[in-house]
Design a protein around this motif. Structure first.
Motif, mmCIF file in Angstrom:
data_model
loop_
_atom_site.group_PDB
_atom_site.id
_atom_site.type_symbol
_atom_site.label_atom_id
_atom_site.label_comp_id
_atom_site.label_asym_id
_atom_site.label_seq_id
_atom_site.Cartn_x
_atom_site.Cartn_y
_atom_site.Cartn_z
ATOM 1 N N VAL A 331 -1.541 -6.528 -11.886
ATOM 2 C CA VAL A 331 -0.765 -5.484 -11.210
ATOM 3 C C VAL A 331 -2.087 -4.912 -10.338
ATOM 4 O O VAL A 331 -2.151 -4.647 -9.240
ATOM 5 N N MET A 332 -3.046 -4.511 -11.434
ATOM 6 C CA MET A 332 -4.180 -3.720 -10.798
ATOM 7 C C MET A 332 -4.970 -4.708 -9.952
ATOM 8 O O MET A 332 -5.373 -4.068 -8.913
ATOM 9 N N VAL A 333 -5.127 -5.885 -10.059
ATOM 10 C CA VAL A 333 -5.655 -6.839 -9.071
ATOM 11 C C VAL A 333 -4.959 -6.776 -7.576
ATOM 12 O O VAL A 333 -5.607 -6.701 -6.648
ATOM 13 N N ILE A 334 -3.571 -6.904 -7.782
ATOM 14 C CA ILE A 334 -2.674 -6.902 -6.594
ATOM 15 C C ILE A 334 -3.249 -5.483 -5.844
ATOM 16 O O ILE A 334 -3.266 -5.600 -4.608
ATOM 17 N N MET A 335 -2.974 -4.474 -6.566
ATOM 18 C CA MET A 335 -3.181 -3.178 -5.839
ATOM 19 C C MET A 335 -4.546 -3.126 -5.121
ATOM 20 O O MET A 335 -4.602 -2.494 -4.073
ATOM 21 N N ALA A 336 -5.505 -3.593 -6.026
ATOM 22 C CA ALA A 336 -7.133 -3.563 -5.602
ATOM 23 C C ALA A 336 -7.110 -4.305 -4.269
ATOM 24 O O ALA A 336 -7.945 -3.960 -3.481
ATOM 25 N N ALA A 337 -6.292 -5.491 -4.532
ATOM 26 C CA ALA A 337 -6.575 -6.412 -3.083
ATOM 27 C C ALA A 337 -6.013 -5.813 -1.903
ATOM 28 O O ALA A 337 -6.558 -5.703 -0.752
ATOM 29 N N CYS A 338 -4.929 -4.888 -1.951
ATOM 30 C CA CYS A 338 -4.406 -4.162 -0.926
ATOM 31 C C CYS A 338 -5.425 -3.043 -0.421
ATOM 32 O O CYS A 338 -5.375 -2.835 0.957
ATOM 33 N N PHE A 339 -6.047 -2.459 -1.322
ATOM 34 C CA PHE A 339 -6.797 -1.342 -0.670
ATOM 35 C C PHE A 339 -8.081 -1.971 -0.192
ATOM 36 O O PHE A 339 -8.448 -1.349 0.892
ATOM 37 N N LEU A 340 -8.468 -3.089 -0.541
ATOM 38 C CA LEU A 340 -9.800 -3.817 -0.022
ATOM 39 C C LEU A 340 -9.396 -4.291 1.341
ATOM 40 O O LEU A 340 -9.965 -4.092 2.283
ATOM 41 N N HIS A 341 -8.164 -4.763 1.418
ATOM 42 C CA HIS A 341 -7.443 -5.174 2.860
ATOM 43 C C HIS A 341 -7.445 -3.954 3.766
ATOM 44 O O HIS A 341 -7.947 -4.266 4.947
ATOM 45 N N ASN A 342 -7.095 -2.898 3.542
ATOM 46 C CA ASN A 342 -7.116 -1.838 4.400
ATOM 47 C C ASN A 342 -8.550 -1.251 4.663
ATOM 48 O O ASN A 342 -8.484 -0.833 5.827
ATOM 49 N N MET A 343 -9.426 -1.390 3.756
ATOM 50 C CA MET A 343 -10.668 -0.949 3.868
ATOM 51 C C MET A 343 -11.339 -1.828 4.835
ATOM 52 O O MET A 343 -12.172 -1.375 5.763
#
Length: 366
Positions: A331-343
């Motif tokens: 779940v942390m990996v998924i959330m981090a990927a979404c954050f990086l996507h937006n960045m």
């Protein structure tokens, strides 16, 4: 008599020479055996010292961190999926949130820049920790610890990367969606997708989805740019999209967030439970031309989210398969990927492999 004596002496000398030669060979053999025994004893001593040591001895052949940072911009972006300014921004944000404060067993601290490089490499590839250990010249345990540390820190920074749009931004999104698909009042698109995981030891059957593989779900809401404005992750793959939306925090606050606007969704959200979602009518062969036009417009609007999910998994390839990862870490990996996507997202951010748009894998939650 002299001849006989000479013969006896010659024979004696021959025997003596043979004895000397045998003794010399014996000395050489004994010396070699002693050397081998000493070498074996030294190997045993070193092995015992390693086993008794509290630190792992590793042999590394990886690339120096300084060399990676000095790569030219295009090469750096190809390997780490971010530009150098984006990398520097991420390092600063993580430093501000304490990424450099954690040490382990009194060892020299790993620099924040190296931690972020390792994290980006982990997210952008599917390498094992053994391969990462060799690449970044750290032990496997250190690589694992650093990745979990950065993931944990990233998940405390959600508001820095994902936020709900304000009133002015919602109006701008409504205008953009009207231009895109012809529907008025739309400010976003929502849907869910599967992230492949290993069968968990507890209630593993709940994670077997309709596609016959184990997964956890990601629910995303994106604006007209494909920028995530809300995410919810972690439910088992067996759960339906409608159930996931009802269980999310967004559902309890949708009236405040959406107001008089709407979201686009697929047929999973049909019904009175989701009055804020415009979903297509089921084609039972009796649709009117108006209904068909409406369905076509919804489909054009939903392309934004399909492309966002496609880009997410194409760029941050760790999401393609989270085998051997605990569910909480997944779940942390998924959330981090979404954050990086937006960045990283921008109009000029074009995938080199898919210039016409990253295809979404067969992961829809139907």
């Amino acid at each position: 008599m002299a001849t006989f004596t000479k013969a006896v002496l010659a024979h004696a000398l021959s025997e003596y020479k043979q004895l000397v030669d045998k003794y010399a060979v014996l000395l050489q053999t004994t010396s070699r055996m002693e050397e081998e025994e000493k070498a074996e004893e030294e190997r045993r001593r070193r092995t015992l010292a390693v086993l008794q040591s509290t630190q792992r001895v590793t042999v590394k052949t990886g690339t120096k961190c300084e060399i990676m940072l000095n790569l030219e911009d295009q090469t750096f972006s190809r390997h780490f999926r971010v530009t150098k300014p984006q990398f520097e921004y991420l390092v600063k944000k993580l430093r501000d949130n304490g990424i450099e404060k954690q040490h382990s067993k009194g060892l020299p601290p790993v620099p924040a820049t190296k931690k972020v490089l390792m994290f980006l490499w982990y997210m952008a590839n599917q390498n094992s920790f053994r391969e990462m250990s060799d690449k970044f010249e750290v032990s496997q345990s250190t690589a694992h610890r650093i990745i979990l540390q950065v993931l944990d820190t990233m998940c405390t920074m959600g508001s820095s990367f994902i936020r709900w749009p304000n009133a002015c931004e919602r109006e701008a999104s409504a205008a953009a969606f009207h231009h895109l698909c012809g529907l008025r009042g739309v400010i976003g698109v929502t849907d869910g997708c599967h992230i492949r995981v290993q069968r968990p030891p507890t209630r593993g059957g709940d994670y077997l989805n309709c596609k016959s593989f184990y997964s956890v779900l990601l629910q995303g809401i994106v604006d007209e740019r494909g920028w995530f404005i809300d995410i919810f992750a972690g439910l088992p793959g067996k759960v339906h999209d409608a159930r996931m939306l009802r269980d999310s925090d967004f559902h309890t606050t949708w009236q405040e967030k959406v107001g008089d606007h709407s979201l686009l969704g697929d047929s999973a959200y049909t019904g009175h439970a989701f009055p804020f979602i415009i979903s297509p009518k089921h084609d039972n062969g009796a649709l009117t031309e108006v209904d068909k036009l409406q369905n076509s417009r919804i489909s054009r609007g939903r392309v934004v989210l399909e492309e966002a999910f496609g880009r997410l998994k194409c760029k941050w390839r760790r999401l393609r398969d989270l085998q051997n990862t605990r569910i909480d870490a997944a779940v942390m990996v998924i959330m981090a990927a979404c954050f990086l996507h937006n960045m990283c997202i921008s109009v000029s951010d074009i995938c080199q492999e898919h210039p016409n748009g990253c295809p979404r894998q067969e992961d829809e939650n139907e």
